[in-house]
Design an enzyme around this catalytic site. Structure first.
Site, PDB file in Angstrom:
ATOM      1  N   LYS A  22      -6.561   1.281  -6.199  1.00  0.00           N
ATOM      2  CA  LYS A  22      -6.742  -0.064  -6.059  1.00  0.00           C
ATOM      3  C   LYS A  22      -6.007  -0.997  -4.977  1.00  0.00           C
ATOM      4  O   LYS A  22      -6.572  -2.019  -4.731  1.00  0.00           O
ATOM      5  CB  LYS A  22      -5.053   0.227  -7.302  1.00  0.00           C
ATOM      6  CG  LYS A  22      -3.943  -1.332  -6.442  1.00  0.00           C
ATOM      7  CD  LYS A  22      -2.601  -0.977  -6.624  1.00  0.00           C
ATOM      8  CE  LYS A  22      -1.628   0.392  -5.868  1.00  0.00           C
ATOM      9  NZ  LYS A  22      -1.515  -1.104  -4.689  1.00  0.00           N
ATOM     10  N   ASN A  23      -6.282  -0.431  -4.393  1.00  0.00           N
ATOM     11  CA  ASN A  23      -6.009  -0.901  -2.794  1.00  0.00           C
ATOM     12  C   ASN A  23      -7.470  -0.623  -1.521  1.00  0.00           C
ATOM     13  O   ASN A  23      -7.796  -1.238  -1.285  1.00  0.00           O
ATOM     14  CB  ASN A  23      -5.023   0.379  -2.339  1.00  0.00           C
ATOM     15  CG  ASN A  23      -3.818   0.039  -2.274  1.00  0.00           C
ATOM     16  OD1 ASN A  23      -3.489  -0.512  -2.866  1.00  0.00           O
ATOM     17  ND2 ASN A  23      -3.171   1.070  -1.528  1.00  0.00           N
ATOM     18  N   ARG A  92       2.634  -8.139  -2.834  1.00  0.00           N
ATOM     19  CA  ARG A  92       2.083  -8.732  -1.664  1.00  0.00           C
ATOM     20  C   ARG A  92       1.191  -9.096  -0.949  1.00  0.00           C
ATOM     21  O   ARG A  92       0.284 -10.137   0.170  1.00  0.00           O
ATOM     22  CB  ARG A  92       2.872  -7.776  -0.761  1.00  0.00           C
ATOM     23  CG  ARG A  92       3.888  -7.114  -1.273  1.00  0.00           C
ATOM     24  CD  ARG A  92       4.636  -6.554  -0.258  1.00  0.00           C
ATOM     25  NE  ARG A  92       4.528  -6.288   1.059  1.00  0.00           N
ATOM     26  CZ  ARG A  92       4.190  -7.015   1.686  1.00  0.00           C
ATOM     27  NH1 ARG A  92       5.832  -7.788   1.545  1.00  0.00           N
ATOM     28  NH2 ARG A  92       4.074  -7.151   2.894  1.00  0.00           N
ATOM     29  N   CYS A 116       9.949  -6.085   0.210  1.00  0.00           N
ATOM     30  CA  CYS A 116       9.542  -5.042  -1.368  1.00  0.00           C
ATOM     31  C   CYS A 116      10.357  -3.759  -0.615  1.00  0.00           C
ATOM     32  O   CYS A 116      11.109  -3.587  -0.046  1.00  0.00           O
ATOM     33  CB  CYS A 116       8.774  -4.740  -1.751  1.00  0.00           C
ATOM     34  SG  CYS A 116       8.170  -3.204  -0.320  1.00  0.00           S
ATOM     35  N   ARG A 121       8.002  -5.048   5.297  1.00  0.00           N
ATOM     36  CA  ARG A 121       6.929  -5.374   5.414  1.00  0.00           C
ATOM     37  C   ARG A 121       6.685  -6.870   6.447  1.00  0.00           C
ATOM     38  O   ARG A 121       6.066  -7.185   5.331  1.00  0.00           O
ATOM     39  CB  ARG A 121       6.583  -5.640   3.726  1.00  0.00           C
ATOM     40  CG  ARG A 121       6.945  -4.497   2.985  1.00  0.00           C
ATOM     41  CD  ARG A 121       5.835  -2.907   2.614  1.00  0.00           C
ATOM     42  NE  ARG A 121       4.517  -3.291   2.345  1.00  0.00           N
ATOM     43  CZ  ARG A 121       3.879  -2.949   1.349  1.00  0.00           C
ATOM     44  NH1 ARG A 121       4.948  -3.076  -0.168  1.00  0.00           N
ATOM     45  NH2 ARG A 121       2.799  -2.839   1.445  1.00  0.00           N
ATOM     46  N   ASP A 304       1.259   7.041   1.104  1.00  0.00           N
ATOM     47  CA  ASP A 304       1.990   6.393  -0.307  1.00  0.00           C
ATOM     48  C   ASP A 304       1.709   8.411  -1.823  1.00  0.00           C
ATOM     49  O   ASP A 304       1.544   7.887  -2.139  1.00  0.00           O
ATOM     50  CB  ASP A 304       0.516   5.666  -0.110  1.00  0.00           C
ATOM     51  CG  ASP A 304       0.341   4.652  -0.725  1.00  0.00           C
ATOM     52  OD1 ASP A 304      -0.682   3.911  -0.217  1.00  0.00           O
ATOM     53  OD2 ASP A 304       1.592   4.014  -0.377  1.00  0.00           O
ATOM     54  N   ILE A 326       6.109   5.839   8.444  1.00  0.00           N
ATOM     55  CA  ILE A 326       5.295   4.286   7.902  1.00  0.00           C
ATOM     56  C   ILE A 326       5.831   3.000   7.768  1.00  0.00           C
ATOM     57  O   ILE A 326       5.704   1.803   8.213  1.00  0.00           O
ATOM     58  CB  ILE A 326       4.241   4.125   7.218  1.00  0.00           C
ATOM     59  CG1 ILE A 326       2.317   5.063   8.250  1.00  0.00           C
ATOM     60  CG2 ILE A 326       3.292   2.818   6.473  1.00  0.00           C
ATOM     61  CD1 ILE A 326       2.339   5.488   8.981  1.00  0.00           C
ATOM     62  N   ARG A 396       1.667  -1.543 -12.389  1.00  0.00           N
ATOM     63  CA  ARG A 396       1.118  -2.068 -11.177  1.00  0.00           C
ATOM     64  C   ARG A 396       0.062  -0.714 -10.781  1.00  0.00           C
ATOM     65  O   ARG A 396      -1.071  -1.558 -10.433  1.00  0.00           O
ATOM     66  CB  ARG A 396       1.790  -2.537 -10.649  1.00  0.00           C
ATOM     67  CG  ARG A 396       3.085  -2.966 -10.704  1.00  0.00           C
ATOM     68  CD  ARG A 396       4.422  -3.707  -9.078  1.00  0.00           C
ATOM     69  NE  ARG A 396       3.048  -4.104  -8.067  1.00  0.00           N
ATOM     70  CZ  ARG A 396       3.563  -4.827  -6.925  1.00  0.00           C
ATOM     71  NH1 ARG A 396       4.919  -4.503  -6.984  1.00  0.00           N
ATOM     72  NH2 ARG A 396       2.682  -4.957  -5.622  1.00  0.00           N
TER      73      ARG A 396
HETATM   74  C1  EPZ Z   1      -1.161  -1.117   2.804  1.00  0.00           C
HETATM   75  O1  EPZ Z   1      -0.217  -1.633   2.985  1.00  0.00           O
HETATM   76  C2  EPZ Z   1      -1.464  -0.961   1.103  1.00  0.00           C
HETATM   77  N1  EPZ Z   1      -1.095  -1.631   0.422  1.00  0.00           N
HETATM   78  C3  EPZ Z   1       0.515   0.847   0.756  1.00  0.00           C
HETATM   79  O2  EPZ Z   1       0.466   1.243  -0.563  1.00  0.00           O
HETATM   80  C4  EPZ Z   1       0.021   1.651   2.040  1.00  0.00           C
HETATM   81  O3  EPZ Z   1       1.035   1.984   1.815  1.00  0.00           O
HETATM   82  C5  EPZ Z   1       0.017   1.242   2.936  1.00  0.00           C
HETATM   83  O4  EPZ Z   1      -0.998   0.080   3.132  1.00  0.00           O
HETATM   84  C6  EPZ Z   1       0.016   1.768   4.302  1.00  0.00           C
HETATM   85  O5  EPZ Z   1      -1.150   3.421   4.012  1.00  0.00           O
HETATM   86  C7  EPZ Z   1      -2.346  -2.003  -0.585  1.00  0.00           C
HETATM   87  O6  EPZ Z   1      -3.697  -1.830   0.687  1.00  0.00           O
HETATM   88  C8  EPZ Z   1      -2.723  -3.758  -1.061  1.00  0.00           C
HETATM   89  P1  EPZ Z   1       0.575  -2.034   6.442  1.00  0.00           P
HETATM   90  P2  EPZ Z   1       0.250  -2.856   3.760  1.00  0.00           P
HETATM   91  O7  EPZ Z   1       0.311  -3.216   6.784  1.00  0.00           O
HETATM   92  O8  EPZ Z   1      -1.258  -3.282   4.194  1.00  0.00           O
HETATM   93  C9  EPZ Z   1       3.975  -2.748   9.837  1.00  0.00           C
HETATM   94  C10 EPZ Z   1       1.133   1.618  -2.474  1.00  0.00           C
HETATM   95  O9  EPZ Z   1       1.806   2.318  -2.884  1.00  0.00           O
HETATM   96  N2  EPZ Z   1       3.998  -4.085   9.334  1.00  0.00           N
HETATM   97  O10 EPZ Z   1      -0.533  -1.210   6.821  1.00  0.00           O
HETATM   98  O11 EPZ Z   1       1.439  -4.014   3.148  1.00  0.00           O
HETATM   99  C11 EPZ Z   1       4.451  -2.599   8.229  1.00  0.00           C
HETATM  100  O12 EPZ Z   1       5.731  -2.961   8.035  1.00  0.00           O
HETATM  101  C12 EPZ Z   1       1.117   0.439  -1.408  1.00  0.00           C
HETATM  102  O13 EPZ Z   1      -0.151   1.412  -2.817  1.00  0.00           O
HETATM  103  C13 EPZ Z   1       4.238  -4.973  10.388  1.00  0.00           C
HETATM  104  O14 EPZ Z   1       5.208  -4.749  11.076  1.00  0.00           O
HETATM  105  O15 EPZ Z   1       0.558  -1.724   4.833  1.00  0.00           O
HETATM  106  C14 EPZ Z   1       4.657  -0.678   8.421  1.00  0.00           C
HETATM  107  O16 EPZ Z   1       5.414  -0.176   8.551  1.00  0.00           O
HETATM  108  C15 EPZ Z   1       2.690   0.224  -0.866  1.00  0.00           C
HETATM  109  N3  EPZ Z   1       3.398  -6.187  10.753  1.00  0.00           N
HETATM  110  C16 EPZ Z   1       2.999  -0.443   9.165  1.00  0.00           C
HETATM  111  O17 EPZ Z   1       2.767  -1.429  10.032  1.00  0.00           O
HETATM  112  C17 EPZ Z   1       2.422  -6.258  10.125  1.00  0.00           C
HETATM  113  O18 EPZ Z   1       1.506  -7.833  10.489  1.00  0.00           O
HETATM  114  C18 EPZ Z   1       2.333  -0.130   7.698  1.00  0.00           C
HETATM  115  O19 EPZ Z   1       2.008  -1.745   6.848  1.00  0.00           O
HETATM  116  C19 EPZ Z   1       1.893  -6.105   9.005  1.00  0.00           C
HETATM  117  C20 EPZ Z   1       2.330  -4.276   9.011  1.00  0.00           C
END
Ligand code: EPZ
Length: 417
Positions: A22-23, A92, A116, A121, A304, A326, A396
């Site tokens: 998916k990702n 998202r 979420c 996020r 995850d 995370i 999803r």
């Molecule tokens: C991706 O989400 C994945 N989703 C998530 O999978 C996964 O849990 C996550 O990466 C971490 O590995 C997809 O790829 C579609 P991040 P993403 O931006 O990109 C903070 C699932 O279950 N952050 O790496 O949204 C954020 O709050 C989903 O398949 C900021 O502060 O995650 C978090 O604490 C859930 N500012 C951390 O970074 C930003 O601009 C990591 O978030 C962006 C992120």
């Protein structure tokens, strides 16, 4: 709303085939916007999130047709730069269209995704990186209004290795003038997969999969023809289910190289694991051993997989500490697993899991994608009947999960109400 009902206590046996990730599929399908030709993607998983991104891309003007696990996208007719709230709020990762829209149409109006269940996020790092590339960014009435006559290569330093942030910026920089370096980039396999897909379209991206990615902007890109990599989280979920039920399962069509930290922790928990080229054979232990984990960015233990592994630890011998580093609210599943008899105490971002001899079936409520998966696993191990409600969360991100578990011998069914 559908629910899934299980009768626990059966040892899973047999083979499960892993679907496309998916990702990886989400950003790669979005990258089709970077060209005005027709791109072809295979091994695309049949998921609600994939349906959502296809709907969004068609709203922007792309033509999409799907046949089985093959999706074709022609973004030649890209004519709408607005991604509306009612689509973005459903998924998202829709924020990924921001970079490509700026690159192709020089403007974008994308709803802020909002938070979420697992956390706030924010997307501040996406927006800062786009501003570094020369975009003007305004936040108005819940939308990101972005404009850029010409994106220019830049040195981008990410405060956090954000996965979709890295992906958004890679796509924006691909058609920018000059060279971009993304420092402290995310290193997940899905980043490498996106770079591979984009380089196949004529982009010039080096270092994907490391914390420093170099993108030499090109003037145009060609259509893609690429297969989506296997879903490492789906694979890890089934591996954990095999260990949890004392089963004997071959997880095939997967990429063992993407699962190093999960394999390591399952072995420490007592599972016997044999690694083949594209499959992993898991034999569950007679007695599960408590293991500590801290979720980390790749190649650390994936966030995850935290909920699924917590279920395994809930019936292990001993005490384990599970720390979520995370996301700030990714323990929602704990209250439901405790209703099944688990002994878990939360302290800050850590959960102390005291193994109990057995879980007991109960009606439980899913809250987010991976929490839903953990409740299915708990139901497969628990004594008696478990009913997991609100499984739209599950649909999803897991393709036909109950059919795959049924093929492994589980007593599981989907009940529509
Ligand atoms: C991706 O989400 C994945 N989703 C998530 O999978 C996964 O849990 C996550 O990466 C971490 O590995 C997809 O790829 C579609 P991040 P993403 O931006 O990109 C903070 C699932 O279950 N952050 O790496 O949204 C954020 O709050 C989903 O398949 C900021 O502060 O995650 C978090 O604490 C859930 N500012 C951390 O970074 C930003 O601009 C990591 O978030 C962006 C992120």
């Amino acid at each position: 709303m559908d629910r899934i009902v299980t009768e626990g206590g059966i040892q899973l046996k047999g083979e499960v085939k892993i679907s496309g990730a998916k990702n990886a599929a989400l950003p790669i399908l979005v990258s089709s916007l970077l060209t005005d030709g027709r791109s072809t993607y295979s091994n695309v998983p049949d998921l609600k999130d994939i349906d959502s991104i296809k709907l969004l891309l068609s709203t922007l003007g792309a033509e999409i047709d799907t046949g089985g696990d093959v999706v074709r996208i022609d973004a030649g007719g890209l004519n709408n730069y607005k991604a509306p709230y009612d689509l973005v709020r459903k998924m998202r990762a829709s924020i990924l269209v921001l970079g490509p829209l700026l690159a192709r149409l020089k403007k974008a109006r994308v709803s802020l995704p909002g938070g979420c269940a697992i956390g706030a996020r924010p997307i501040n790092l996406h927006l800062k990186g786009l501003a570094d590339l020369g975009a003007s960014i305004e936040l108005k009435h819940g939308y990101v209004e972005a404009r850029a006559d010409k994106l220019k290569g830049a040195e981008i330093y990410l405060d956090l290795p954000t996965v979709t942030g890295t992906e958004n910026l890679m796509m924006a920089a691909a058609l920018a003038e000059g060279t971009t370096h993304i420092k402290n980039a995310a290193c997940e396999p899905e980043i490498e997969a996106l770079a591979h897909a984009m380089n196949g379209m004529g982009a010039d991206i080096q270092g994907a999969g490391t914390s420093c990615i170099k993108i030499n902007g090109v003037s145009s890109m060609n259509p893609a023809s690429v297969s989506i990599i296997p879903d490492r989280i789906e694979a890890g979920t089934f591996m954990t289910a095999a260990a949890l039920t004392g089963g004997d399962v071959r997880v095939s069509d997967c990429e063992p190289d993407h699962l190093g930290s999960v394999i390591n922790k399952l072995r420490l928990a007592g599972a016997k694991i044999k690694i083949n080229k594209k499959s992993i054979h898991v034999t569950g232990p007679d007695e599960i051993i408590s293991v500590d984990i801290k979720t980390r960015t790749y190649p650390g233990f994936p966030t995850d997989m935290q909920a699924q592994f917590m279920v395994l630890m809930s019936v292990a011998k001993g005490v384990s500490t599970i720390s979520e580093t995370i996301f700030e609210n990714r323990f929602i599943h704990i209250s439901e697993i405790k209703r099944m008899g688990a002994d878990i105490t939360v302290s800050g971002n850590s959960a102390i899991v005291k193994g109990v001899p057995m879980l007991f079936g109960a009606p439980v409520m899913a809250s987010d994608l991976r929490a839903s998966a953990s409740l299915i696993l708990a139901g497969l191990a628990a004594k008696g009947k478990t009913e997991v409600n609100r499984i739209y969360h599950l649909d999803r991100g897991y393709e036909s999960i109950e059919k795959k578990f049924k093929l492994l011998g589980a007593a599981i069914k989907r009940v529509s109400s």
